[in-house]
Design a protein around this motif. Structure first.
Motif, mmCIF file in Angstrom:
data_model
loop_
_atom_site.group_PDB
_atom_site.id
_atom_site.type_symbol
_atom_site.label_atom_id
_atom_site.label_comp_id
_atom_site.label_asym_id
_atom_site.label_seq_id
_atom_site.Cartn_x
_atom_site.Cartn_y
_atom_site.Cartn_z
ATOM 1 N N SER A 253 -4.388 2.868 0.854
ATOM 2 C CA SER A 253 -4.303 3.644 2.097
ATOM 3 C C SER A 253 -3.748 2.715 3.163
ATOM 4 O O SER A 253 -3.437 1.551 2.886
ATOM 5 C CB SER A 253 -5.677 4.185 2.499
ATOM 6 N N GLU A 254 -3.633 3.197 4.355
ATOM 7 C CA GLU A 254 -3.107 2.354 5.421
ATOM 8 C C GLU A 254 -4.001 1.126 5.600
ATOM 9 O O GLU A 254 -5.203 1.242 5.828
ATOM 10 C CB GLU A 254 -3.033 3.132 6.729
ATOM 11 N N PRO B 23 -4.436 5.770 -7.586
ATOM 12 C CA PRO B 23 -5.207 6.019 -6.358
ATOM 13 C C PRO B 23 -5.888 4.750 -5.870
ATOM 14 O O PRO B 23 -6.114 3.809 -6.634
ATOM 15 C CB PRO B 23 -6.243 7.061 -6.806
ATOM 16 N N ARG C 197 -8.677 -4.222 -5.192
ATOM 17 C CA ARG C 197 -8.370 -3.503 -3.955
ATOM 18 C C ARG C 197 -8.585 -4.487 -2.815
ATOM 19 O O ARG C 197 -9.583 -5.194 -2.774
ATOM 20 C CB ARG C 197 -9.271 -2.271 -3.802
ATOM 21 N N SER D 229 -1.539 13.620 -3.699
ATOM 22 C CA SER D 229 -2.799 14.345 -3.628
ATOM 23 C C SER D 229 -2.818 15.458 -4.665
ATOM 24 O O SER D 229 -1.845 15.729 -5.359
ATOM 25 C CB SER D 229 -2.971 14.950 -2.227
ATOM 26 N N ALA E 4 0.848 -1.182 0.000
ATOM 27 C CA ALA E 4 0.000 0.000 0.000
ATOM 28 C C ALA E 4 0.884 1.232 0.000
ATOM 29 O O ALA E 4 1.692 1.445 0.893
ATOM 30 C CB ALA E 4 -0.903 0.010 1.230
ATOM 31 N N ALA F 139 0.713 5.411 -0.410
ATOM 32 C CA ALA F 139 -0.198 6.554 -0.428
ATOM 33 C C ALA F 139 -0.078 7.276 -1.750
ATOM 34 O O ALA F 139 1.018 7.596 -2.212
ATOM 35 C CB ALA F 139 0.130 7.504 0.720
#
Length: 336
Positions: free
Chosen positions: A303-304, A300, A323, A35, A30, A32
């Motif tokens: 995430s954690e 995208p 995902r 943005s 994963a 990040a």
């Protein structure tokens, strides 16, 4: 367009070893995503999938971007119920199968190929078309797996010699339905891709001493390598592109994109840890990244505690994969 030998190819041990050499993993770490405007219009969305399944993922998308295939697992009182999932746009078709099946490639006619398992874990190649799964013809072998299909419907894969345990190259020609042929190829050969004009790429040799090759439509073979390379492993191919790794004798094999027209190569962004697929524009996907030219960007969706995996890319740029958070779900990226 094709996937690498990353797929299960159940019962074919060397396929897993080859997948390792290509840097293939079940899921990417994963990471990040940047943005703001860094990803532009890049968006992730969840594909429809059976709500009562324990897990579901998307494995392949055809070059036109219309057809997607994946698999799912449903828990029942009697055990596991395996499903082949086929998306035509947003319309989902579920095909129940008695054993695990895994899609490895698809073409714009909606023909999907893959491998299933039989008793003893031996691979059983299949083709899905016109709403049903059919087994492909085989030759005597200790295990057979398919790896790619092109727009004409030609399929390539490999078998295992019963006496020596070495691999040999196979082709299921669309022009001769119901037949399979053993190709003249280097010793211990495993095709990993076939392009629209019938060009085939693959690897050959013993474990750890792999060489990569390209077979032209006229039957001529050329090497895929790089100056100073000790080994080379080619994976996906589309158009006049193929991607893989070359070992230059250091601890970090170089990830490259070959131009099949002349055998030249360029280095890929080494942040691209996995190379699951490539399209006719030479765009590469794998793990949580998509690479164009010598650069790559993070997709995208991660995430954690939530990982993503890009599995396949169409010629239009649509990407599919999974995902993995509280459950594994099929996803699609657009505008990336």
């Amino acid at each position: 367009m094709t996937h690498t030998a990353r797929r299960t190819l159940a019962g074919v041990t060397a396929a897993g070893l080859l997948a390792t050499a290509l840097g293939v993993a079940v899921a990417a770490p994963a990471t990040a995503a940047p943005s703001g405007s860094a990803l532009g219009a890049c968006r992730i969305s969840t594909l429809p999938y059976p709500a009562d399944t324990y897990r579901a993922g998307a494995n392949v998308i055809d070059p036109s971007g219309r057809f997607i295939a994946g698999d799912a697992l449903r828990k029942t009182e009697d055990g596991n119920q395996y499903l082949l999932l086929v998306w035509d746009g947003q319309r989902l078709t579920e095909v129940a199968t008695p054993r695990l099946v895994e899609a490895v490639d698809a073409n714009a006619d909606g023909v999907i190929i893959g491998n299933g398992t039989v008793a003893g874990g031996i691979a059983e190649p299949w083709r899905y078309r016109d709403g049903r799964i059919e087994q492909l013809p085989v030759v005597p072998s200790a295990g057979i797996g398919v790896t790619a299909i092109n727009e004409a419907g030609d399929i390539v894969g490999h078998g295992t010699d019963l006496a020596t345990g070495e691999f040999f190259a196979l082709r299921w020609p669309a022009a001769r339905p119901g037949t399979v042929e053993v190709l003249d190829a280097p010793a211990n050969a495993m095709p990993t891709g076939i392009t629209a004009n019938g060009t085939i790429v693959g690897v050959a040799g013993d474990f750890g001493s792999w060489t990569s090759w390209v077979r032209r439509p006229n039957g001529r073979f050329d090497a895929l390598t790089a100056p100073g390379a000790q080994t080379s492993v080619v994976g996906p191919a589309a158009g006049h592109w193929a991607v893989g790794r070359v070992d230059l004798g250091d601890l970090n094999p170089l990830k490259v994109r070959w131009d099949l027209r002349n055998g030249s190569y360029t280095a890929l962004d080494q942040q691209l840890l996995l190379m699951e697929d490539v399209n006719v524009k030479g765009v590469v996907v794998g793990g949580d990244r998509v690479a164009r030219g010598a650069t790559s960007r993070v997709l995208p969706g991660a995430s954690e505690g939530v990982g993503i995996g890009a599995e396949s890319i169409s010629d239009t740029g649509t990407i599919v994969g999974f995902r993995n958070g509280e459950r594994l779900t099929p996803v699609r990226w657009t505008g990336c």
